[in-house]
Scaffold this active site. Structure first.
Site, PDB file in Angstrom:
ATOM      1  N   ASP A 170       3.311 -70.745  44.559  1.00 45.84           N
ATOM      2  CA  ASP A 170       3.644 -69.700  43.587  1.00 45.84           C
ATOM      3  C   ASP A 170       4.747 -68.800  44.178  1.00 45.84           C
ATOM      4  OD1 ASP A 170       3.283 -68.205  41.261  1.00 45.84           O
ATOM      5  OD2 ASP A 170       1.696 -66.954  42.129  1.00 45.84           O
ATOM      6  N   SER A 217      -4.512 -61.603  38.444  1.00 48.83           N
ATOM      7  CA  SER A 217      -5.137 -60.266  38.449  1.00 48.83           C
ATOM      8  C   SER A 217      -6.515 -60.261  37.791  1.00 48.83           C
ATOM      9  CB  SER A 217      -4.223 -59.259  37.742  1.00 48.83           C
ATOM     10  OG  SER A 217      -3.009 -59.141  38.439  1.00 48.83           O
TER      11      SER A 217
HETATM   12  P1  13P Z   1      -1.077 -61.624  36.736  1.00 53.28           P
HETATM   13  O1  13P Z   1      -0.817 -60.520  37.734  1.00 53.28           O
HETATM   14  O2  13P Z   1      -0.827 -61.144  35.340  1.00 53.28           O
HETATM   15  O3  13P Z   1      -2.392 -62.262  36.912  1.00 53.28           O
HETATM   16  O4  13P Z   1       0.041 -62.770  36.996  1.00 53.28           O
HETATM   17  C1  13P Z   1      -0.141 -63.730  38.012  1.00 53.28           C
HETATM   18  C2  13P Z   1       1.085 -64.527  38.266  1.00 53.28           C
HETATM   19  O5  13P Z   1       2.027 -64.568  37.503  1.00 53.28           O
HETATM   20  C3  13P Z   1       1.103 -65.329  39.498  1.00 53.28           C
HETATM   21  O6  13P Z   1       2.331 -65.952  39.688  1.00 53.28           O
HETATM   22  O1  G3H Z   2       2.668 -63.287  41.392  1.00 50.19           O
HETATM   23  C1  G3H Z   2       1.880 -62.774  42.169  1.00 50.19           C
HETATM   24  C2  G3H Z   2       0.525 -63.359  42.340  1.00 50.19           C
HETATM   25  O2  G3H Z   2      -0.420 -62.593  41.647  1.00 50.19           O
HETATM   26  C3  G3H Z   2       0.201 -63.506  43.786  1.00 50.19           C
HETATM   27  O3  G3H Z   2      -0.020 -62.269  44.360  1.00 50.19           O
HETATM   28  O4  G3H Z   2       1.446 -62.281  46.368  1.00 50.19           O
HETATM   29  O5  G3H Z   2      -0.485 -60.698  46.205  1.00 50.19           O
HETATM   30  O6  G3H Z   2      -0.862 -63.143  46.554  1.00 50.19           O
HETATM   31  P1  G3H Z   2       0.030 -62.090  45.961  1.00 50.19           P
HETATM   32 ZN    ZN Z   3       3.994 -64.851  38.978  1.00 47.64          ZN
END
Ligand code: 13P
Ligand code: G3H
Ligand code: ZN
Length: 331
Positions: free
Chosen positions: A94, A279
């Site tokens: 991610d 989240s």
């Molecule tokens: P949220 O913070 O809305 O859960 O989004 C997560 C996200 O986009 C991770 O890449």
């Molecule tokens: O896009 C962000 C995701 O919620 C991951 O969050 O970088 O705190 O693990 P993090």
């Molecule tokens: Zn994201």
């Protein structure tokens, strides 16, 4: 060097094609520890759904990248043990921000990576994304790119304001980079405070109603690249009942507002085939743990509070899969 196929993982290509044709979306849930991973796998198995396990660079730092990779391999075996004959599980990076990070994930068994060049200039985003695609495709690893900037924290990169995706750029971006999917910005954002109260209206009960997503931009993007897989980040709905539990038991979450689930349901029937949710899981875990501690102040065995947290997470994930994204019975 290990290829994800040896680990029983799949890339996202086939999964996304089926999701677009079937008018549903696949959930991409972030995980950082065993309980989150167990809840994701249990939810996917019980709903017979494909799923994307997402790892951020923050997760890699927190939990150790090697451990996370073995946990993803374990996730496939765990899903089989729970009764899923052919688990459809993607291990996805991610918000990768450099070529080196993406390469390292590909080399250690990830089946999909995101290269997020959205904070660079348009041409630099293209050059970086193309470099990752050229490397990834040698190993049949799928790549997600991003055009447009989401507000909120994207790992170490944080943007105060968003920039909507410009539909006139998507054909050029997709064809020059060769990406397999594209994250776009249509009004979602990361975290639990996606809108300020000033941006919202109130319903008859005084509940804050956020402005709608820019479905017009999504439709224009779809017109430009018909049938191309689109990704929505920042798609937590910030369940108000869970926020209320957190606040009741000592929390201080203020003005927390997410994306209404009806809007995500609508998006899932379009070319949006991956919806990122992190989240909401954090909120579900925290609510369960705060409630436990408030009611059981003498308990100190982590299993006693992580167990209910895991149950609450699983319930949330099943709800997302069944009632929001529509991917149940698709694995
Ligand atoms: P949220 O913070 O809305 O859960 O989004 C997560 C996200 O986009 C991770 O890449
Ligand atoms: O896009 C962000 C995701 O919620 C991951 O969050 O970088 O705190 O693990 P993090
Ligand atoms: Zn994201």
């Amino acid at each position: 060097m290990v290829n994800y196929k040896e680990l029983g993982l799949v890339n996202s290509r086939e999964m996304f094609k089926k999701a677009i044709d079937g008018k549903y979306a696949i959930a991409a849930f972030n995980f950082n520890n065993m309980e989150q991973m167990q809840a994701i796998v249990q939810a996917a198995v019980e709903t017979k759904s494909p799923v994307i396990l997402q790892v951020s660079s923050g997760a890699r730092k927190y939990a150790n990248q090697t451990l996370l990779r073995y946990m993803a391999q374990g996730a496939v075996e765990y899903a089989k043990e729970l009764g899923m004959e052919k688990p459809q599980i993607v291990l996805h990076l991610d918000h990768g921000d450099t070529f080196e990070l993406c390469k390292s994930c590909i080399d250690m068994g990830f089946s999909s990576v995101m290269i997020d060049g959205s904070h660079h200039s348009y041409e630099d985003n293209i050059a970086l994304t193309k470099k990752v695609v050229e490397y990834a495709h040698q190993f049949d690893v799928t790549v997600e790119g991003e055009l447009g900037v989401l507000a909120g924290v994207e790992d170490e990169v944080s943007a105060e304001h968003h920039t909507y995706t410009r539909p006139e750029e998507v054909v050029d971006f997709v064809s020059r980079t060769g990406v397999d999917s594209l994250a776009i910005s249509i009004g979602t954002s990361h975290g639990a405070n996606k809108f300020t109260p000033a941006q919202c209206t109130r319903d008859a009960n005084g509940i804050l109603i956020p402005p709608p997503l820019r479905f017009d931009i999504l439709e224009e993007v779809e017109k430009q690249i018909p049938g191309f897989p689109i990704v929505l980040h920042g798609s937590s709905s910030v369940p108000q009942d869970l926020v209320a539990i957190i606040n009741k038991y000592g929390g201080a979450m203020k003005d927390s507002i997410g994306i209404p689930e009806e809007q995500l349901r609508k998006a899932a029937t379009s070319a949006v085939c991956k919806i990122n949710i992190d989240s909401d899981g954090r909120i579900a875990m925290t609510a369960a743990i705060r409630e436990f501690f408030a009611n059981e102040p003498s308990k100190f065995d982590p299993r006693q509070y992580l167990g209910p947290a895991r149950e609450s997470l699983k319930k949330l994930y099943m709800h997302k899969i069944v009632s929001v994204l529509g991917s149940a019975d698709k694995a």
